[in-house]
Write a protein that holds these residues in place. Structure first.
Motif, PDB file in Angstrom:
ATOM      1  N   MET A  72       0.759  -1.505   0.327  1.00  0.00           N
ATOM      2  CA  MET A  72      -0.058   0.175   0.100  1.00  0.00           C
ATOM      3  C   MET A  72       0.872   1.657   0.090  1.00  0.00           C
ATOM      4  O   MET A  72       1.720   1.236   0.329  1.00  0.00           O
ATOM      5  N   GLU A  73       0.384   2.428  -0.980  1.00  0.00           N
ATOM      6  CA  GLU A  73       1.530   3.560  -1.423  1.00  0.00           C
ATOM      7  C   GLU A  73       0.939   4.472  -0.208  1.00  0.00           C
ATOM      8  O   GLU A  73      -0.659   4.935   0.135  1.00  0.00           O
ATOM      9  N   LYS A  74       1.978   4.654   0.854  1.00  0.00           N
ATOM     10  CA  LYS A  74       1.496   6.506   1.248  1.00  0.00           C
ATOM     11  C   LYS A  74       1.231   7.428   0.296  1.00  0.00           C
ATOM     12  O   LYS A  74       1.373   7.442  -0.908  1.00  0.00           O
ATOM     13  N   LEU A  75       0.479   7.984   0.941  1.00  0.00           N
ATOM     14  CA  LEU A  75      -0.883   8.817  -0.273  1.00  0.00           C
ATOM     15  C   LEU A  75       0.078  10.813   0.338  1.00  0.00           C
ATOM     16  O   LEU A  75       0.321  10.580   1.505  1.00  0.00           O
ATOM     17  N   SER A  76       0.303  11.285  -0.359  1.00  0.00           N
ATOM     18  CA  SER A  76       1.159  12.658  -0.764  1.00  0.00           C
ATOM     19  C   SER A  76       0.148  13.789   0.551  1.00  0.00           C
ATOM     20  O   SER A  76      -1.095  13.113   0.751  1.00  0.00           O
ATOM     21  N   ASP A  77       0.759  15.171   1.056  1.00  0.00           N
ATOM     22  CA  ASP A  77       0.098  15.251   2.269  1.00  0.00           C
ATOM     23  C   ASP A  77      -1.339  16.171   1.610  1.00  0.00           C
ATOM     24  O   ASP A  77      -2.465  16.645   1.291  1.00  0.00           O
ATOM     25  N   GLN A  78      -0.641  16.828  -0.488  1.00  0.00           N
ATOM     26  CA  GLN A  78      -2.226  16.868  -0.828  1.00  0.00           C
ATOM     27  C   GLN A  78      -2.687  16.144  -0.830  1.00  0.00           C
ATOM     28  O   GLN A  78      -4.287  16.543  -0.684  1.00  0.00           O
ATOM     29  N   GLU A  79      -2.804  14.827  -1.668  1.00  0.00           N
ATOM     30  CA  GLU A  79      -4.213  13.910  -1.274  1.00  0.00           C
ATOM     31  C   GLU A  79      -4.840  13.336  -0.363  1.00  0.00           C
ATOM     32  O   GLU A  79      -5.762  13.893  -0.347  1.00  0.00           O
ATOM     33  N   VAL A  80      -4.175  13.641   0.750  1.00  0.00           N
ATOM     34  CA  VAL A  80      -4.099  13.407   2.207  1.00  0.00           C
ATOM     35  C   VAL A  80      -5.450  14.457   2.764  1.00  0.00           C
ATOM     36  O   VAL A  80      -6.091  14.318   3.174  1.00  0.00           O
ATOM     37  N   ARG A  81      -5.334  16.237   2.444  1.00  0.00           N
ATOM     38  CA  ARG A  81      -5.898  17.200   2.834  1.00  0.00           C
ATOM     39  C   ARG A  81      -6.936  17.207   1.688  1.00  0.00           C
ATOM     40  O   ARG A  81      -8.230  17.228   2.178  1.00  0.00           O
ATOM     41  N   ALA A  82      -7.429  16.826   0.597  1.00  0.00           N
ATOM     42  CA  ALA A  82      -7.920  16.569  -0.682  1.00  0.00           C
ATOM     43  C   ALA A  82      -8.699  15.643   0.118  1.00  0.00           C
ATOM     44  O   ALA A  82     -10.390  15.146  -0.149  1.00  0.00           O
ATOM     45  N   ARG A  83      -8.642  14.012   0.197  1.00  0.00           N
ATOM     46  CA  ARG A  83      -9.766  13.293   0.652  1.00  0.00           C
ATOM     47  C   ARG A  83     -10.006  13.406   1.983  1.00  0.00           C
ATOM     48  O   ARG A  83     -11.418  13.136   2.019  1.00  0.00           O
ATOM     49  N   LEU A  84      -9.557  14.526   2.887  1.00  0.00           N
ATOM     50  CA  LEU A  84      -9.764  14.478   4.466  1.00  0.00           C
ATOM     51  C   LEU A  84     -11.204  15.671   3.737  1.00  0.00           C
ATOM     52  O   LEU A  84     -12.301  15.424   4.729  1.00  0.00           O
ATOM     53  N   SER A  85     -10.882  16.609   3.103  1.00  0.00           N
ATOM     54  CA  SER A  85     -12.327  17.212   3.002  1.00  0.00           C
ATOM     55  C   SER A  85     -13.185  16.906   2.563  1.00  0.00           C
ATOM     56  O   SER A  85     -14.493  17.038   2.916  1.00  0.00           O
ATOM     57  N   ASN A  86     -13.427  15.763   1.756  1.00  0.00           N
ATOM     58  CA  ASN A  86     -15.210  14.801   1.697  1.00  0.00           C
ATOM     59  C   ASN A  86     -14.988  13.244   2.941  1.00  0.00           C
ATOM     60  O   ASN A  86     -15.753  12.787   2.806  1.00  0.00           O
ATOM     61  N   LEU A  87     -14.840  13.935   4.167  1.00  0.00           N
ATOM     62  CA  LEU A  87     -14.553  12.867   5.206  1.00  0.00           C
ATOM     63  C   LEU A  87     -15.670  13.590   6.509  1.00  0.00           C
ATOM     64  O   LEU A  87     -14.500  13.750   7.000  1.00  0.00           O
ATOM     65  N   PRO A  88     -16.737  13.872   6.328  1.00  0.00           N
ATOM     66  CA  PRO A  88     -17.563  14.524   7.022  1.00  0.00           C
ATOM     67  C   PRO A  88     -16.774  13.600   9.031  1.00  0.00           C
ATOM     68  O   PRO A  88     -16.585  12.412   9.468  1.00  0.00           O
ATOM     69  N   GLY A  89     -16.487  14.725  10.308  1.00  0.00           N
ATOM     70  CA  GLY A  89     -16.297  14.452  11.592  1.00  0.00           C
ATOM     71  C   GLY A  89     -14.484  13.612  11.378  1.00  0.00           C
ATOM     72  O   GLY A  89     -13.829  13.813  12.363  1.00  0.00           O
ATOM     73  N   TRP A  90     -13.760  13.643  10.236  1.00  0.00           N
ATOM     74  CA  TRP A  90     -12.480  12.949  10.940  1.00  0.00           C
ATOM     75  C   TRP A  90     -11.472  14.455  10.678  1.00  0.00           C
ATOM     76  O   TRP A  90     -11.583  15.254  10.039  1.00  0.00           O
ATOM     77  N   ALA A  91     -10.491  14.510  11.484  1.00  0.00           N
ATOM     78  CA  ALA A  91      -9.241  15.111  11.961  1.00  0.00           C
ATOM     79  C   ALA A  91      -7.699  14.643  11.693  1.00  0.00           C
ATOM     80  O   ALA A  91      -7.768  13.300  11.576  1.00  0.00           O
ATOM     81  N   LEU A  92      -7.180  15.674  10.723  1.00  0.00           N
ATOM     82  CA  LEU A  92      -5.694  14.614  10.587  1.00  0.00           C
ATOM     83  C   LEU A  92      -4.931  15.536  12.052  1.00  0.00           C
ATOM     84  O   LEU A  92      -5.041  16.504  12.582  1.00  0.00           O
ATOM     85  N   VAL A  93      -4.428  14.602  12.883  1.00  0.00           N
ATOM     86  CA  VAL A  93      -4.312  14.733  13.736  1.00  0.00           C
ATOM     87  C   VAL A  93      -2.394  14.229  14.268  1.00  0.00           C
ATOM     88  O   VAL A  93      -2.743  12.699  14.312  1.00  0.00           O
ATOM     89  N   ASN A  94      -1.174  14.409  14.618  1.00  0.00           N
ATOM     90  CA  ASN A  94      -0.356  13.810  14.547  1.00  0.00           C
ATOM     91  C   ASN A  94      -0.356  12.732  13.966  1.00  0.00           C
ATOM     92  O   ASN A  94       0.360  11.524  13.671  1.00  0.00           O
ATOM     93  N   GLY A  95      -0.705  13.364  12.271  1.00  0.00           N
ATOM     94  CA  GLY A  95      -0.306  12.470  10.638  1.00  0.00           C
ATOM     95  C   GLY A  95      -1.108  11.593  10.690  1.00  0.00           C
ATOM     96  O   GLY A  95      -0.644  10.230  10.372  1.00  0.00           O
TER      97      GLY A  95
END
Length: 93
Positions: free
Chosen positions: A1-24
């Motif tokens: 499984m390939e690690k997502l880039s910071d940009q990919e994480v931010r983009a996907r997180l914006s479509n994931l209600p209630g979830w946050a990025l905390v300490n990676g």
């Protein structure tokens, strides 16, 4: 499984209600009316996590469950983390 880039994480997180990025890690707090609700939620999470062979870190409190997702083998967040988060969101809280 390939690690997502910071940009990919931010983009996907914006479509994931209630979830946050905390300490990676992806993190969400699910709240319930009582301890039985918290335990019932974990009972629903377990078979989903097993079927995906991806097991979250969880902390159970009286009326809440905190879930953290991270793919240790990849050293970061992967598609698998986001797919599991989406499935957990479908369980409601």
């Amino acid at each position: 499984m390939e690690k997502l880039s910071d940009q990919e994480v931010r983009a996907r997180l914006s479509n994931l209600p209630g979830w946050a990025l905390v300490n990676g890690k992806l993190r969400k707090e699910f709240t319930f009316s009582d301890f039985d609700g918290s335990v019932e939620f974990i009972r629903k999470v377990a078979p989903i996590a097993d079927s995906m062979d991806h097991h979250p870190d969880v902390c159970v409190y009286y009326n809440k469950v905190i879930v953290e997702l991270y793919t240790h083998d990849a050293g970061g967040l992967t598609d698998l983390d986001f797919r599991l988060a989406e499935r957990l969101n479908s369980l409601g809280s």
